[in-house]
Design an enzyme around this catalytic site. Sequence first.
Site, mmCIF file in Angstrom:
data_model
loop_
_atom_site.group_PDB
_atom_site.id
_atom_site.type_symbol
_atom_site.label_atom_id
_atom_site.label_comp_id
_atom_site.label_asym_id
_atom_site.label_seq_id
_atom_site.Cartn_x
_atom_site.Cartn_y
_atom_site.Cartn_z
ATOM 1 N N LEU A 271 49.724 -11.392 -47.702
ATOM 2 C CA LEU A 271 49.676 -10.863 -49.068
ATOM 3 C C LEU A 271 48.493 -9.847 -49.218
ATOM 4 O O LEU A 271 47.380 -10.075 -49.039
ATOM 5 C CB LEU A 271 49.394 -11.982 -50.221
ATOM 6 C CG LEU A 271 50.511 -12.914 -50.682
ATOM 7 C CD1 LEU A 271 50.960 -13.768 -49.398
ATOM 8 C CD2 LEU A 271 50.048 -13.773 -51.745
ATOM 9 N N ASP A 272 48.895 -8.569 -49.517
ATOM 10 C CA ASP A 272 48.014 -7.522 -49.613
ATOM 11 C C ASP A 272 47.293 -7.371 -50.653
ATOM 12 O O ASP A 272 47.641 -7.599 -51.829
ATOM 13 C CB ASP A 272 49.060 -6.095 -49.436
ATOM 14 C CG ASP A 272 48.191 -4.932 -49.562
ATOM 15 O OD1 ASP A 272 47.237 -4.744 -48.670
ATOM 16 O OD2 ASP A 272 48.287 -4.252 -50.492
ATOM 17 N N GLU A 313 44.661 -10.999 -47.858
ATOM 18 C CA GLU A 313 43.711 -9.826 -47.626
ATOM 19 C C GLU A 313 42.733 -9.980 -49.024
ATOM 20 O O GLU A 313 43.808 -9.450 -50.160
ATOM 21 C CB GLU A 313 44.495 -8.448 -47.438
ATOM 22 C CG GLU A 313 42.973 -7.309 -47.441
ATOM 23 C CD GLU A 313 43.788 -6.023 -47.630
ATOM 24 O OE1 GLU A 313 43.077 -5.022 -47.276
ATOM 25 O OE2 GLU A 313 44.969 -5.623 -48.154
#
Length: 629
Positions: A271-272, A313
């Site tokens: 997951l950014d 992240e």
Amino acid sequence: MNSPVQLHPNNVRFHYRLPFGAEYLGNGRTSFRLWAPLAKTASVLIDGQRKVPMSPAGEGWFEVETECEARSQYRYVLMSQTDGEISVPDPASRSQAGDVHADSVVIDASAYEWQTLDWRGRPWHETVLYELHVGALGGFAGVLQRLPELAELGITAVELMPVAEFPGAYNWGYDGVLPYAPDASYGTPEQLKQLIDTAHGLGMMVFLDVVYNHFGPDGNYLNSYASPFFRTDTTTPWGETIDFRRPEVADFFAQNALYWLQEYRFDGLRLDAVHAIREQGWLHDLARKVRRAIEQEDADIGLSRRHVHLVLEHDDNAASLLDGGQGKPGEGDKYDAQWNDDGHHVLHVLLTGETGGYYSDYAVQPAEKLARCLREGFIYQGEPSPYRNNEVRGEPSAELPPTAFVLFLQNHDQIGNRAQGERLTTLAHPDALRAAQALLLLSPQIPMLFMGEEYGAPQPFYYFTSHADEKLADAVRSGRRKEFSRFPEFSDPKALDALPDPNSFSTFMASIPEPVSPEEDKSAGQWMGWCYRLLLIRREAITPYLPGAVALDAQAIGLKAVYARWRLNNGTVLNICVNLGEQPLRESLETLVVPAGADVLFDSGGVLDALAAGTLPAHSILVIREAAR
């Protein structure tokens, strides 16, 4: 529970039935469902010819079931309260007929026949990640062709940069606007499934990078008919803040995660930049939903536990979100790991001497900071960050297992956000870089390589886009110029003029790592041999003993040298001493006494003998394993 499993006489197929979008029902019929709270009326236009009215279903929803074959093209025609009549693609499109503005395509999700039916994934501690850009490697078909050599090298998981439909034909993927549709420039949904199926047959996991913190600037129509999707009181660095307080919004992204994991059989998600999600509680909710859904799927199929992993992240070093992959099946609201930017940043400072920008937080006593990274995971655990105007950053992480952290020397951000996209192969001494790579691949944290790193690729990796809107393309160019104008080396306007144009096709082409033949390219062959040897050692001597491993100690023993120890779950003690400096170390070596009978797992070249003579050579690493006591 929404089960994706469809049993057929001779195989298992997977179709995750979404509560919105276009769902092919079989027998030439499709259901359509859309949340459009600003729309007065809604219709679905099929193949540009047949316009079918949709019925209001309450709370802003419209729906209809009608005759419509798979592969039909469609879009929604809405009478918006703000913009009049508009024609838009499906925000939950499973596939696009072209780019982000084109028609959506009805997909028969159960059409693909999976070949690797007994694949249950791999435990988190076995993960060796390889991040790649799908477009740079030739689309889904091109990546598939690379899988056998990566498996042979020792990679256990490939991680795809975002594949969700983005504007243009080449893009990093973080400008995506249709999060359910694999980008048409990469290939078809079936080709993506074949890539994943093939990887599973080779014993490799496949992870997907997903973006839940913003939409890209081109092709997002939601404001025209569903503006409550966004908050009005705050923004992100990339655009409007998504409002996860709304159940429809929270569910849109939770369903997306389950869709990729269950219909496409991805083994994990990264997951950014989730620090940009204001409602951090949603992250716990998502983890719980994923764990429960996978447990239910296991029960439906009647097979053993399927390993599915969640990675973050998170710039705030949110240790409270992590468990290192040690959670129980079907339980918990934790994530396996977080990308360890702290570890990257301090290693970059040690390898290059660069201390500008966020590297300034790691400029003072970098060896001590690296020791804390190896001992406790995060470096910033609640201390003030000078780069962030002394804002407190991070949470205590010493109690977490080493596997709660993904360590890397390079990734798309840390290369591509540089002005000239340089890799460490052009910035660091090659022997120091090899020692650092050995530390990366043999320490208990989860290692990640970036495409081309395994053979020392020298090609840059630039930031690139392909916006058709010239105003938007110029805005991106101007943004890059403004960003780098703050650095002394760009005080001359001519230096700014030399920046690569992000929207130029040549910039994308220059970012493609050139394929190599180890037999013909001696340097590449040496790098690959080095990498293969290290991963073999990890697989045989370290990986089996990582569950339950704990850090015993790590300390700086020189300006660029560190000595670290971990107890593995078989009682043995893993020791690593590394000197990334250009000078040999002759002091502070009292603790580096190799116990009698210890196994030497890796010696970068004469280190054991040099230590016996009272010296730790420059650019060196020694890895030993003490017997259990």
